[in-house]
Design a protein around this motif. Structure first.
Motif, PDB file in Angstrom:
ATOM      1  N   ARG A 131       0.812  -1.223   0.000  1.00 28.98           N
ATOM      2  CA  ARG A 131       0.000   0.000   0.000  1.00 28.98           C
ATOM      3  C   ARG A 131       0.842   1.269   0.000  1.00 28.98           C
ATOM      4  NH1 ARG A 131      -5.293  -0.395  -1.045  1.00 28.98           N
ATOM      5  NH2 ARG A 131      -6.296  -2.069   0.103  1.00 28.98           N
ATOM      6  N   SER A 137      -7.200   8.343   1.665  1.00 35.79           N
ATOM      7  CA  SER A 137      -8.616   8.147   1.323  1.00 35.79           C
ATOM      8  C   SER A 137      -8.875   6.789   0.670  1.00 35.79           C
ATOM      9  CB  SER A 137      -9.085   9.262   0.394  1.00 35.79           C
ATOM     10  OG  SER A 137      -8.338   9.230  -0.804  1.00 35.79           O
ATOM     11  N   GLN A 138      -7.819   6.125   0.237  1.00 38.19           N
ATOM     12  CA  GLN A 138      -7.986   4.807  -0.399  1.00 38.19           C
ATOM     13  C   GLN A 138      -7.854   3.674   0.615  1.00 38.19           C
ATOM     14  OE1 GLN A 138      -4.765   5.579  -3.213  1.00 38.19           O
ATOM     15  NE2 GLN A 138      -6.260   5.523  -4.881  1.00 38.19           N
ATOM     16  N   LEU A 139      -7.659   4.016   1.866  1.00 42.59           N
ATOM     17  CA  LEU A 139      -7.446   3.003   2.901  1.00 42.59           C
ATOM     18  C   LEU A 139      -8.620   2.962   3.870  1.00 42.59           C
ATOM     19  CD1 LEU A 139      -3.720   3.829   3.809  1.00 42.59           C
ATOM     20  CD2 LEU A 139      -4.542   2.171   2.131  1.00 42.59           C
ATOM     21  N   SER A 140      -8.851   1.802   4.462  1.00 44.28           N
ATOM     22  CA  SER A 140      -9.873   1.692   5.511  1.00 44.28           C
ATOM     23  C   SER A 140      -9.365   2.364   6.787  1.00 44.28           C
ATOM     24  CB  SER A 140     -10.177   0.218   5.787  1.00 44.28           C
ATOM     25  OG  SER A 140      -9.080  -0.384   6.440  1.00 44.28           O
ATOM     26  N   GLU A 143      -6.543   0.461   8.339  1.00 43.15           N
ATOM     27  CA  GLU A 143      -5.296   0.633   7.564  1.00 43.15           C
ATOM     28  C   GLU A 143      -4.675   2.004   7.813  1.00 43.15           C
ATOM     29  OE1 GLU A 143      -6.147  -2.309   3.753  1.00 43.15           O
ATOM     30  OE2 GLU A 143      -7.051  -0.315   3.762  1.00 43.15           O
TER      31      GLU A 143
HETATM   32  P1  ADP Z   1     -13.255  -1.494   6.556  1.00 45.79           P
HETATM   33  O1  ADP Z   1     -14.200  -2.660   6.532  1.00 45.79           O
HETATM   34  O2  ADP Z   1     -12.034  -1.773   7.371  1.00 45.79           O
HETATM   35  O3  ADP Z   1     -13.867  -0.167   6.838  1.00 45.79           O
HETATM   36  P2  ADP Z   1     -13.388  -0.801   3.762  1.00 45.79           P
HETATM   37  O4  ADP Z   1     -14.624  -1.568   3.466  1.00 45.79           O
HETATM   38  O5  ADP Z   1     -13.405   0.672   3.859  1.00 45.79           O
HETATM   39  O6  ADP Z   1     -12.675  -1.430   5.072  1.00 45.79           O
HETATM   40  O7  ADP Z   1     -12.269  -1.191   2.697  1.00 45.79           O
HETATM   41  C1  ADP Z   1     -12.017  -2.547   2.357  1.00 45.79           C
HETATM   42  C2  ADP Z   1     -10.783  -2.592   1.484  1.00 45.79           C
HETATM   43  O8  ADP Z   1     -10.930  -1.763   0.315  1.00 45.79           O
HETATM   44  C3  ADP Z   1      -9.545  -2.067   2.207  1.00 45.79           C
HETATM   45  O9  ADP Z   1      -8.455  -2.946   1.968  1.00 45.79           O
HETATM   46  C4  ADP Z   1      -9.304  -0.706   1.585  1.00 45.79           C
HETATM   47  O10 ADP Z   1      -7.921  -0.420   1.546  1.00 45.79           O
HETATM   48  C5  ADP Z   1      -9.871  -0.833   0.223  1.00 45.79           C
HETATM   49  N1  ADP Z   1     -10.388   0.478  -0.221  1.00 45.79           N
HETATM   50  C6  ADP Z   1     -11.357   1.203   0.374  1.00 45.79           C
HETATM   51  N2  ADP Z   1     -11.602   2.354  -0.310  1.00 45.79           N
HETATM   52  C7  ADP Z   1     -10.745   2.367  -1.357  1.00 45.79           C
HETATM   53  C8  ADP Z   1     -10.484   3.287  -2.431  1.00 45.79           C
HETATM   54  N3  ADP Z   1     -11.168   4.440  -2.574  1.00 45.79           N
HETATM   55  N4  ADP Z   1      -9.518   2.967  -3.316  1.00 45.79           N
HETATM   56  C9  ADP Z   1      -8.833   1.815  -3.197  1.00 45.79           C
HETATM   57  N5  ADP Z   1      -9.011   0.916  -2.203  1.00 45.79           N
HETATM   58  C10 ADP Z   1      -9.971   1.171  -1.302  1.00 45.79           C
END
Ligand code: ADP
Ligand code: ADP
Length: 229
Positions: A131, A137-140, A143
């Protein structure tokens, strides 16, 4: 040998005529390499204790030592250097720079330190080796908190201080964050202090400090902490 020592530390906040004794003569020690959980209800004085240890707040009386240094007597410039070089902070909210990538966020923090660890390696240590070029913003949420842990670790601090690091996360994600902190700090030989109001997380600590109403009600050494999975 004590690595951290609180010696009869008091903190009185004064706003106008009103005085609040947030911390009332607290004594405890922490050994090097320990994972310490500070637990207690809201308003007990946990954040005040952590902020004084992190050089973000002064104590009204008493002394605080880290690795032999009497940090409670540091002047303003010494405190700035202390916070920058010796303490890794992790908060409830991740405070990442939104227009920098994961690896850039970690490098930004480590650049200002004397002996930083490698940013990429720290991100691999927290399981984010894939990562590096993502933006926050692309991470949960979980993360993003792992990036914040890598950022704190990369400073190669003497002490990691974490104030409710699971506060914005669901229970399972929060538990995994604490296990990650346990694992990462052990592998890197770091001493870590974690505040939580969730007593379900106590079992991870080598030492548990219970705070209530501005005092330490109990300090417990845990010979068999829950292992990181
Ligand atoms: P959580 O259940 O922990 O809240 P999310 O459902 O938000 O996690 O995200 C699940 C996965 O998708 C994570 O691995 C996250 O990094 C990835 N992800 C979320 N949003 C984006 C995005 N905008 N772009 C790329 N990857 C994303
Ligand atoms: P905890 O982290 O356990 O929730 P805190 O250390 O934040 O507890 O607060 C302990 C007590 O000190 C509370 O009564 C709180 O209202 C008071 N307090 C904390 N910070 C301040 C401040 N800056 N000014 C006045 N009172 C404060």
């Amino acid at each position: 040998m004590a690595f951290v020592e609180f010696d009869n530390v008091r903190k009185v906040y004064q706003s106008g005529e009103v005085k609040v004794e947030a911390v009332k003569g607290v004594n405890f020690i922490i050994k090097e390499g320990e994972l310490v959980i500070i637990v207690g209800p809201s308003g007990a004085g946990k954040t005040t204790v952590l902020n004084m240890l992190g050089g973000m707040d002064s104590c009204t009386s008493g002394d605080i030592f880290l690795d032999g240094a009497k940090i409670s007597k540091y002047n303003r410039n010494q405190l700035i250097k202390y916070r920058r070089e010796e303490i890794g902070f992790v908060f409830q909210f991740y405070n990442l720079v939104q227009n920098l990538t994961t690896v850039e966020n970690v490098e930004l923090a480590s650049q200002i330190c004397k002996n930083p660890l490698d940013a990429t390696q720290c991100l691999k240590d927290v399981g984010l080796g894939e990562r590096l070029q993502n933006f926050p913003s692309q991470l949960s949420g979980g993360e993003q908190q792992r990036v914040a842990i890598a950022r704190a670790l990369a400073k190669n601090p003497k002490l990691m201080l974490c104030d409710e690091p699971t506060g914005a996360l669901d229970y399972v994600t929060g538990k995994n964050i604490l296990k990650l902190l346990q694992d990462t700090c052990r592998n890197n030989g770091k001493t870590v202090v974690i505040i939580t109001h969730n007593s379900a997380f106590e079992a991870l600590g080598d030492r548990i400090i219970r705070v209530s109403n501005g005092t330490v009600s109990e300090m417990q050494v845990n010979p068999d902490p829950m292992p990181a999975e």
